[in-house]
Enzyme design. Structure first.
Site, PDB file in Angstrom:
ATOM      1  N   TRP A 154       0.791  -1.224   0.000  1.00  0.00           N
ATOM      2  CA  TRP A 154       0.000   0.000   0.000  1.00  0.00           C
ATOM      3  C   TRP A 154       0.825   1.277   0.000  1.00  0.00           C
ATOM      4  CZ3 TRP A 154       2.089   1.934   4.283  1.00  0.00           C
ATOM      5  CH2 TRP A 154       2.388   1.073   5.359  1.00  0.00           C
ATOM      6  N   ASN A 155       2.124   1.210   0.222  1.00  0.00           N
ATOM      7  CA  ASN A 155       2.864   2.467   0.421  1.00  0.00           C
ATOM      8  C   ASN A 155       3.058   3.269  -0.869  1.00  0.00           C
ATOM      9  OD1 ASN A 155       4.639   0.323  -0.309  1.00  0.00           O
ATOM     10  ND2 ASN A 155       6.396   1.516   0.390  1.00  0.00           N
ATOM     11  N   GLY A 231       7.156  -6.400  -0.808  1.00  0.00           N
ATOM     12  CA  GLY A 231       6.586  -6.469   0.530  1.00  0.00           C
ATOM     13  C   GLY A 231       7.656  -6.756   1.566  1.00  0.00           C
ATOM     14  N   SER A 232       7.235  -7.323   2.678  1.00  0.00           N
ATOM     15  CA  SER A 232       8.136  -7.553   3.805  1.00  0.00           C
ATOM     16  C   SER A 232       9.002  -8.787   3.583  1.00  0.00           C
ATOM     17  CB  SER A 232       7.325  -7.725   5.091  1.00  0.00           C
ATOM     18  OG  SER A 232       6.612  -8.951   5.069  1.00  0.00           O
ATOM     19  N   GLU A 253      11.224  -7.742  -4.218  1.00  0.00           N
ATOM     20  CA  GLU A 253      11.679  -6.425  -3.770  1.00  0.00           C
ATOM     21  C   GLU A 253      11.188  -6.288  -2.341  1.00  0.00           C
ATOM     22  OE1 GLU A 253      11.832  -3.101  -2.406  1.00  0.00           O
ATOM     23  OE2 GLU A 253      10.322  -2.393  -3.836  1.00  0.00           O
ATOM     24  N   LEU A 254      12.121  -6.503  -1.401  1.00  0.00           N
ATOM     25  CA  LEU A 254      11.729  -6.635   0.002  1.00  0.00           C
ATOM     26  C   LEU A 254      12.184  -5.412   0.809  1.00  0.00           C
ATOM     27  CD1 LEU A 254      12.599 -10.431   0.331  1.00  0.00           C
ATOM     28  CD2 LEU A 254      10.433  -9.373  -0.337  1.00  0.00           C
ATOM     29  N   CYS A 287      10.513   1.731   1.337  1.00  0.00           N
ATOM     30  CA  CYS A 287      11.494   0.666   1.558  1.00  0.00           C
ATOM     31  C   CYS A 287      12.931   1.164   1.415  1.00  0.00           C
ATOM     32  CB  CYS A 287      11.237  -0.509   0.609  1.00  0.00           C
ATOM     33  SG  CYS A 287      11.210  -0.055  -1.128  1.00  0.00           S
ATOM     34  N   GLU A 463      13.609  -3.697 -10.874  1.00  0.00           N
ATOM     35  CA  GLU A 463      12.459  -3.046 -11.499  1.00  0.00           C
ATOM     36  C   GLU A 463      12.914  -1.704 -12.035  1.00  0.00           C
ATOM     37  OE1 GLU A 463       9.415  -3.040  -8.428  1.00  0.00           O
ATOM     38  OE2 GLU A 463       8.659  -4.932  -9.199  1.00  0.00           O
TER      39      GLU A 463
END
Length: 487
Positions: A154-155, A231-232, A253-254, A287, A463
């Protein structure tokens, strides 16, 4: 379109049609007011399976479109996103609490990303070269993988999704998208841009709902060829483990915990002016956000004073106000997590230089003051776990060896930042930092034309930039052996 209407009339997008979900409706909450924005019916497992089937069937339609026509479709989608940037930004502000100026900027950046990959669609080159036999040929073709599952948090609900959709579609794949429910309406509005651009029926599918209903269905289905996840770290590990059963390709992509190294020769005023908005952009829910600041001991007092002054000048308030620099955190659990980190640090002897609490002027909403901590113990949670909020730490260093060792201590390797006027110090520091993205005298970590991603626990794959489309392509080798009597 208002969010209530989006939730009620759109919801899921499966096989070219908008429909409601099949599960019990759940409320969407405005993080600035804690007032419901509306309600949406989540998708159930059966609808996820329908979406996969639609994407699988649409592979033929996407393969039938030439690269130039895929490019034109993406260009049209980019133009629509750009035209609707103000409306899209307002949806982001309402659902996530991101200040509207930043949210509109995110929409504009999303349009740029899609536009970039409109060009890349026409630049998927193969190879042709002589074989070991005279007259024969070796051919190498690049082909789409098939169905891609995209998981988005969501960020940055617009940009992170655009960075997955654009290369996947440019390469000729089809999509099943699982966004975060916190930004459901924003995601629908973005998908509408691609629908209005004219992408084939079934090529783009959206399922919004509970991860427990959606994720296992996507991961267990062998028709899904690839997963792109943002995400996490803990959830990323689960996705990688689940992908093994059907041997899906995976891009991750963490999380991050970016160090910032401020050398003795840095431009202190320029650094302070960049660091306050850079650290607290999107309330620190980034992130690649700078989090661990290491300042050379000879300039530490001056840097700390100017950084605190610049931070106190930031305006905390309604995300719909153009003057706002910091809105609320997106969820109550994020605010609670930040409060817990501050309490943990202070109980261990840390000093609060600024912030450290909920703003007194805001009675409702998930607001938290922009906060700086110093004098932390090495085992403080904020120094070891990604804060993902408006919380930064300050420490000093004396030697390059010392600060690089501390910067590289954690298992994260997404972003890092260096401030110096010396080219020699730049190279000496950058060469030793473990990070996929490094900013020197800047906190800009990502653009449409540059690769973004990390290593170690921060994931793998990139990305953006010219290499990202490769993660959505398969390589086919063709050995053309001509008969002796061939024409």
């Amino acid at each position: 379109m208002e969010l209530q209407d989006l939730y009620a009339t759109h919801g899921q997008f499966i096989d070219g049609a908008w429909r409601s979900g099949s599960e019990e409706a759940c409320e969407m909450i405005n993080p600035a007011t804690e007032v419901p924005l509306g309600a949406i019916k989540p998708a159930g497992a059966a609808q996820v399976t329908e979406a996969i089937a639609a994407a699988y069937a649409a592979r033929a339609s996407m393969r039938a479109i030439t690269a130039w026509n895929r490019s034109a479709l993406l260009r049209r989608a980019a133009a629509l996103i750009d035209e609707r940037a103000e409306a899209l930004g307002r949806l982001v502000a309402l659902e996530t609490g991101k200040p509207v100026r930043q949210a509109v900027g995110e929409a504009k950046a999303s349009a740029e990303s899609v536009d970039w990959f409109a060009d890349e669609a026409r630049r998927v080159f193969g190879l042709s070269y002589e074989s070991r036999v005279k007259g024969d040929r070796y051919l190498v073709h690049m082909e789409p993988l098939g169905v891609v599952a995209a998981f988005v948090p969501w960020n940055f609900p617009l940009l992170l999704l655009a960075r997955k959709m654009a290369p996947a579609l440019a390469a000729g794949n089809t999509l099943v998208i699982r966004p975060s429910s916190e930004a459901a309406g924003t995601t629908m509005a973005l998908i509408k841009c691609f629908e209005d651009a004219g992408f084939p029926k079934g090529s783009i599918n959206l399922v919004i709902g509970r991860p427990a209903e959606i994720t296992p269905t996507l991961m267990n289905d062998p028709r899904v060829a690839k997963v792109s996840f943002t995400g996490s770290v803990p959830i990323g590990r689960q996705i990688v483990e689940q992908s093994a059963a059907t041997l899906k390709r995976v891009s991750m992509e963490l999380g991050g915990h970016a160090p910032v190294i401020v050398h003795a020769d840095a431009d202190i005023d320029a650094f302070a002016a960049l660091a306050a908005p850079g650290k607290f952009r999107n309330a620190g829910q980034v992130c690649a956000s700078p989090t661990r600041f290491y300042v050379h001991e000879s300039i530490a007092d001056e840097v700390g004073a100017k950084l605190v002054a610049a931070t106190r000048a930031l305006r905390v308030g309604s995300p719909l106000d153009d003057a706002t620099d910091l809105g609320p955190l997106t969820t109550r659990r994020r605010r609670d997590a930040i409060e817990k980190m501050v309490d943990d640090a202070v109980s261990g002897g840390a000093r609060v230089l600024s912030g450290g609490a909920r703003p007194r002027a805001t009675e409702r909403g998930y607001f938290f003051e922009p906060t700086w901590l110093t004098d932390l113990r090495s085992d403080a949670a904020v120094l070891n776990d990604e804060p993902f909020g408006p919380l930064g730490t300050l420490a000093t260093f004396s030697t390059l060896d010392e600060v690089v060792a501390e910067a590289n201590r954690l298992p994260f390797a997404l972003a890092a930042y260096v401030f110096t006027r010396s080219l020699a110090k730049t190279h000496a520091t950058v060469d030793r930092l473990e990070a996929g993205v490094i900013g020197v005298n800047t906190f800009v970590a990502s653009t449409a034309e540059t690769p973004f991603g990390g290593s170690k626990d921060s994931g793998f794959g990139r990305e953006g930039g010219p290499h990202a489309i490769r993660d959505y392509l398969d390589t086919k080798f063709v050995n053309v052996a001509m008969p002796a009597d061939a024409d």
